[in-house]
Design an enzyme around this catalytic site. Structure first.
Site, mmCIF file in Angstrom:
data_model
loop_
_atom_site.group_PDB
_atom_site.id
_atom_site.type_symbol
_atom_site.label_atom_id
_atom_site.label_comp_id
_atom_site.label_asym_id
_atom_site.label_seq_id
_atom_site.Cartn_x
_atom_site.Cartn_y
_atom_site.Cartn_z
ATOM 1 C CG ASN A 9 -54.107 95.138 23.200
ATOM 2 O OD1 ASN A 9 -55.256 95.441 23.499
ATOM 3 N ND2 ASN A 9 -53.632 95.283 21.971
ATOM 4 C CE LYS A 11 -53.689 92.067 20.094
ATOM 5 N NZ LYS A 11 -52.932 91.364 19.035
ATOM 6 C CG HIS A 92 -52.193 97.484 18.302
ATOM 7 N ND1 HIS A 92 -52.401 96.516 17.348
ATOM 8 C CD2 HIS A 92 -51.662 96.844 19.372
ATOM 9 C CE1 HIS A 92 -52.024 95.342 17.817
ATOM 10 N NE2 HIS A 92 -51.573 95.516 19.049
ATOM 11 C CD GLU A 94 -54.048 93.236 16.279
ATOM 12 O OE1 GLU A 94 -53.527 92.121 16.436
ATOM 13 O OE2 GLU A 94 -54.788 93.776 17.133
ATOM 14 C CD GLU A 162 -47.900 96.465 17.990
ATOM 15 O OE1 GLU A 162 -48.298 95.642 18.812
ATOM 16 O OE2 GLU A 162 -48.653 97.194 17.327
ATOM 17 N N GLY A 168 -49.502 87.384 17.106
ATOM 18 C CA GLY A 168 -50.438 86.278 17.080
ATOM 19 C C GLY A 168 -50.053 85.126 16.173
ATOM 20 C CB SER A 207 -45.430 85.624 19.136
ATOM 21 O OG SER A 207 -46.403 85.642 18.107
#
Length: 247
Positions: A9, A11, A92, A94, A162, A168, A207
């Site tokens: 991904n 992003k 997702h 985010e 996730e 990250g 990660s």
């Protein structure tokens, strides 16, 4: 038997110049025929990426829930399919956090993608505060219950766990923690869609690197990885593909 899937991904990263990375990634995928490899790129790169590496599954990072309409700045599932996407990511973490998307939004987007024949990777996962409050299991179960379409099956649907606090940050849950959530996710899927749950892959995201991929991917009920930053370059992504291919 569920085939391992390593999905990237990008992003809001990438340019046409960076598509050269996909050539090396595609070569690694071809050298590992026992697993599946895919990469979701920004909308602006889907067409160029799908033409540059036709043998690699290229996807969208999101789609709108409507097929068309007055939704300025949004992109539909039909649009991404037309330019070469074979799958999309929805829900997702985010987008849940930054765009305030709900589990119902993720459900609607998954349904829209299905209408267009796209494969769906649906994400779920808890925040750091929710984990610290011992609510991770309940949060993930609730997200799955509200997000998974009734007709989901492994031919077009993948779930990705996730934990938001691991994305990250370089931090990952312990293998036991990953195994526990994946087992709960599998059980919840079974409650929702019955025997079809056995064919649904559940990915881990957060990660994942070449050094930890083998141990994570060898964890029970972990059927692959959803990889963010490490998917931007072949140097970091290919070792994850190679780790999956050894299992």
């Amino acid at each position: 038997m569920r085939r391992k899937l390593v999905a990237g991904n990008w992003k809001m990263n990438g340019s046409r110049a960076m598509l050269v990375e996909l050539e090396t990634i595609a070569a690694a995928a071809q050298a590992a025929p026992g697993i599946d490899v895919s990469v979701a790129v920004p909308f602006t790169l889907i067409d160029a990426a799908s033409q540059r590496v036709p043998g690699l599954a290229i996807g969208a990072e999101d789609v709108h829930e409507a097929d068309s309409g007055a939704h300025t700045g949004c992109v539909s599932a039909a649009m991404v399919k037309e330019v070469g996407a074979s799958f999309t990511i929805v829900g997702h973490s985010e987008r849940r956090a930054d765009q305030h998307e709900t589990s119902h939004d993720a459900w609607a987007k998954a349904a829209a993608a299905r209408r267009q024949g796209l494969h769906v990777i649906l994400c779920c996962g808890e925040t750091e505060a929710e984990r610290d409050a011992d609510r991770a299991e309940r949060v993930v179960q609730a997200q799955i219950e509200k997000s998974v379409p009734d007709n989901a099956d492994g031919s077009w649907f993948t779930l990705a766990y996730e934990p938001r606090w691991a994305i990250g940050t370089g931090r990952t849950p312990t293998l036991d923690e990953i195994a526990a959530i994946h087992a709960i996710a599998r059980s919840k899927l079974r409650m929702l869609i019955g025997d079809a749950a056995a064919g649904v892959r559940i990915l881990y995201g957060g990660s994942v690197t070449g050094s930890n991929a083998a141990s994570i991917l060898d964890t029970p009920n972990v059927d692959g990885a959803l990889v963010g930053g490490a998917s931007l370059t072949a140097d970091k992504f290919v070792p994850i593909i190679e780790a999956a291919a050894t299992l």
